[in-house]
Scaffold this motif. Structure first.
Motif, PDB file in Angstrom:
ATOM      1  N   UNK A 147      65.834  55.961  45.824  1.00  0.00           N
ATOM      2  CA  UNK A 147      66.521  56.598  44.499  1.00  0.00           C
ATOM      3  C   UNK A 147      67.868  55.957  44.182  1.00  0.00           C
ATOM      4  N   UNK A 148      67.855  55.295  43.090  1.00  0.00           N
ATOM      5  CA  UNK A 148      69.369  54.837  43.066  1.00  0.00           C
ATOM      6  C   UNK A 148      70.098  55.600  41.999  1.00  0.00           C
ATOM      7  N   UNK A 149      71.480  55.719  42.224  1.00  0.00           N
ATOM      8  CA  UNK A 149      72.430  56.543  41.303  1.00  0.00           C
ATOM      9  C   UNK A 149      72.087  57.876  41.670  1.00  0.00           C
ATOM     10  N   UNK A 150      71.688  58.035  43.206  1.00  0.00           N
ATOM     11  CA  UNK A 150      71.258  59.516  43.361  1.00  0.00           C
ATOM     12  C   UNK A 150      72.471  60.367  44.110  1.00  0.00           C
ATOM     13  N   UNK A 195      59.663  51.996  58.038  1.00  0.00           N
ATOM     14  CA  UNK A 195      58.264  51.275  58.122  1.00  0.00           C
ATOM     15  C   UNK A 195      57.742  50.859  56.947  1.00  0.00           C
ATOM     16  N   UNK A 196      58.366  51.291  55.741  1.00  0.00           N
ATOM     17  CA  UNK A 196      57.584  50.936  54.417  1.00  0.00           C
ATOM     18  C   UNK A 196      58.251  51.265  53.088  1.00  0.00           C
ATOM     19  N   UNK A 197      57.963  50.938  52.044  1.00  0.00           N
ATOM     20  CA  UNK A 197      58.453  51.582  50.779  1.00  0.00           C
ATOM     21  C   UNK A 197      57.416  51.868  50.061  1.00  0.00           C
ATOM     22  N   UNK A 198      57.279  53.013  49.406  1.00  0.00           N
ATOM     23  CA  UNK A 198      56.091  53.618  48.468  1.00  0.00           C
ATOM     24  C   UNK A 198      56.889  53.442  46.989  1.00  0.00           C
ATOM     25  N   UNK A 199      57.955  53.980  46.782  1.00  0.00           N
ATOM     26  CA  UNK A 199      58.306  54.320  45.311  1.00  0.00           C
ATOM     27  C   UNK A 199      59.904  54.056  45.217  1.00  0.00           C
ATOM     28  N   UNK A 200      60.144  53.612  43.892  1.00  0.00           N
ATOM     29  CA  UNK A 200      61.417  53.143  43.603  1.00  0.00           C
ATOM     30  C   UNK A 200      61.925  53.832  42.219  1.00  0.00           C
ATOM     31  N   UNK A 201      63.001  54.835  42.298  1.00  0.00           N
ATOM     32  CA  UNK A 201      63.435  55.329  41.067  1.00  0.00           C
ATOM     33  C   UNK A 201      64.574  54.582  40.668  1.00  0.00           C
ATOM     34  N   UNK A 232      66.487  43.912  39.708  1.00  0.00           N
ATOM     35  CA  UNK A 232      66.928  43.733  40.865  1.00  0.00           C
ATOM     36  C   UNK A 232      66.039  44.600  42.029  1.00  0.00           C
ATOM     37  N   UNK A 233      66.051  45.891  41.782  1.00  0.00           N
ATOM     38  CA  UNK A 233      65.380  46.779  42.783  1.00  0.00           C
ATOM     39  C   UNK A 233      63.913  46.539  42.781  1.00  0.00           C
ATOM     40  N   UNK A 234      63.354  46.421  41.507  1.00  0.00           N
ATOM     41  CA  UNK A 234      61.865  46.339  41.431  1.00  0.00           C
ATOM     42  C   UNK A 234      61.407  44.953  41.971  1.00  0.00           C
ATOM     43  N   UNK A 235      62.155  43.940  41.827  1.00  0.00           N
ATOM     44  CA  UNK A 235      61.712  42.804  42.324  1.00  0.00           C
ATOM     45  C   UNK A 235      61.791  42.817  44.005  1.00  0.00           C
ATOM     46  N   UNK A 263      54.742  52.668  43.435  1.00  0.00           N
ATOM     47  CA  UNK A 263      54.865  53.045  42.223  1.00  0.00           C
ATOM     48  C   UNK A 263      56.391  53.004  41.658  1.00  0.00           C
ATOM     49  N   UNK A 264      56.767  52.463  40.465  1.00  0.00           N
ATOM     50  CA  UNK A 264      58.102  52.458  40.052  1.00  0.00           C
ATOM     51  C   UNK A 264      58.249  53.614  39.075  1.00  0.00           C
ATOM     52  N   UNK A 265      59.330  54.284  38.686  1.00  0.00           N
ATOM     53  CA  UNK A 265      59.730  55.141  37.821  1.00  0.00           C
ATOM     54  C   UNK A 265      61.392  54.445  37.195  1.00  0.00           C
ATOM     55  N   UNK A 266      61.157  54.078  36.037  1.00  0.00           N
ATOM     56  CA  UNK A 266      62.426  53.542  35.396  1.00  0.00           C
ATOM     57  C   UNK A 266      62.813  54.633  34.421  1.00  0.00           C
ATOM     58  N   UNK A 267      64.221  54.519  34.310  1.00  0.00           N
ATOM     59  CA  UNK A 267      64.973  55.604  33.147  1.00  0.00           C
ATOM     60  C   UNK A 267      65.310  54.897  32.012  1.00  0.00           C
ATOM     61  N   UNK A 268      64.719  55.156  30.842  1.00  0.00           N
ATOM     62  CA  UNK A 268      65.089  54.845  29.392  1.00  0.00           C
ATOM     63  C   UNK A 268      65.930  55.846  28.658  1.00  0.00           C
ATOM     64  N   UNK A 269      65.778  55.841  27.456  1.00  0.00           N
ATOM     65  CA  UNK A 269      66.715  56.844  26.916  1.00  0.00           C
ATOM     66  C   UNK A 269      66.366  56.778  25.353  1.00  0.00           C
TER      67      UNK A 269
END
Length: 305
Positions: free
Chosen positions: A12-15, A93-99, A131-134, A147-153
């Motif tokens: 979670x970025x900006x957390x 051991x892994x990465x499953x989600x990026x917010x 950057x984080x998604x790539x 899974x990716x969750x991106x924040x729009x507005x």
């Protein structure tokens, strides 16, 4: 049902505060191991280097029995973004989600907006989401899930004053999310956007020069960041299988689904168009379907409950 993210690893970025903090806490409560990223900077992106916000959220998660590690890198730096994902994999051991939640504001009316104002906001929001998604994409590809969750507005989806940089970045994120969804569908990777309505320190910087603006901001304080977190957690979970390339809004207890850009009206002239025939025929036929120049606060006129 608790445990929707059991055994998953989430960045979670900006957390360090606001919506990001609430999402990190809920991810942990739902069973995820969380990388809590926060640069520790000001709302406008200045400063940074404070480890306190990310560390404090990790301490909260651990005190509640969860698992979390802090990260203090800038999403605007590709190497730092790679390090965030690498830290998740090396520790868990892994990465499953990026917010992709990290963001800044540098609001200016357009004719006063500097190139620096433009660049810094684009760097954090749009380049940061890339950057984080790539950095996570190859891991997702190899494990055939993610899974990716991106924040729009709504500043981009609908519009607002003084936010050309922010709006452009947030609309760019919508395009990025859809492209990721298309490119990575074959690997069972999902990508969605959330447009949050919530009181945060960024919203608190918006000027309130009239009684109406003051009243609107006071109403906004009722929309707590905690209301946003459940949607993000759902989108990371296996329960969201098949949900991809969508734009959701969360406004207090209301969930909205936004439409994507698609044609709403077409006109055809067998002999081709001239500037004159466009003025006389095409535009009058299309005008009733024009998008109005409403701003986000003017469009969403009903009070959240």
């Amino acid at each position: 049902m608790a445990g929707m993210l059991k055994d998953k690893v989430v960045l979670v970025t900006g957390a360090g505060g606001g919506i990001g903090r609430e999402m990190a806490l809920l991810c942990a409560r739902e069973g995820a191991k969380v990388v809590v990223n926060d640069l520790g900077g000001a709302v406008d992106g200045e400063g940074g280097g404070s480890q306190a916000p990310a560390q404090k959220v990790c301490d909260e998660i651990k005190a509640a029995g969860g698992i979390a590690i802090p990260d203090y890198g800038s999403v605007a730096d590709p190497a730092a973004a790679e390090a965030m994902i690498k830290q998740a994999v090396e520790n868990f051991g892994r990465i499953d989600g990026v917010i992709n939640n990290a963001g800044i504001l540098r609001d200016r009316i357009f004719h006063r907006m500097s190139h620096l104002d433009w660049k810094q906001v684009i760097d954090v929001h749009l380049h940061g989401a890339f950057n984080t998604s790539r950095a996570a994409a190859n891991y997702f590809k190899e494990q055939k899930s993610g899974a990716f969750v991106h924040f729009t507005s709504t500043s981009g989806l609908v519009g607002n004053f003084g936010q050309a940089n922010y709006a452009a970045a947030k609309m760019g994120i919508v395009g990025l999310s859809r492209s990721i969804a298309l490119d990575m569908k074959a690997f069972n990777v999902r990508s969605n956007c959330v447009s949050p309505f919530a009181w945060t320190r960024m919203i608190g910087t918006i000027p309130a020069d009239t009684p109406q603006q003051v009243a609107r901001l006071e109403r906004s304080k009722r929309m707590t960041p905690a209301k946003i977190a459940p949607m993000a957690v759902y989108l990371l979970s296996d329960a969201a299988d098949g949900v991809t390339s969508q734009i959701f809004g969360v406004r207090m207890n209301e969930i909205l689904l936004f439409s994507a850009n698609r044609p709403v009206r077409s006109v055809h002239m067998s002999d081709g168009w001239t500037p004159q025939s466009i003025a006389e025929t095409a535009i009058p036929a299309m005008r009733p379907h024009f998008i109005s120049l409403d701003r986000s606060p003017e469009y969403f006129t009903w009070d959240p409950i």
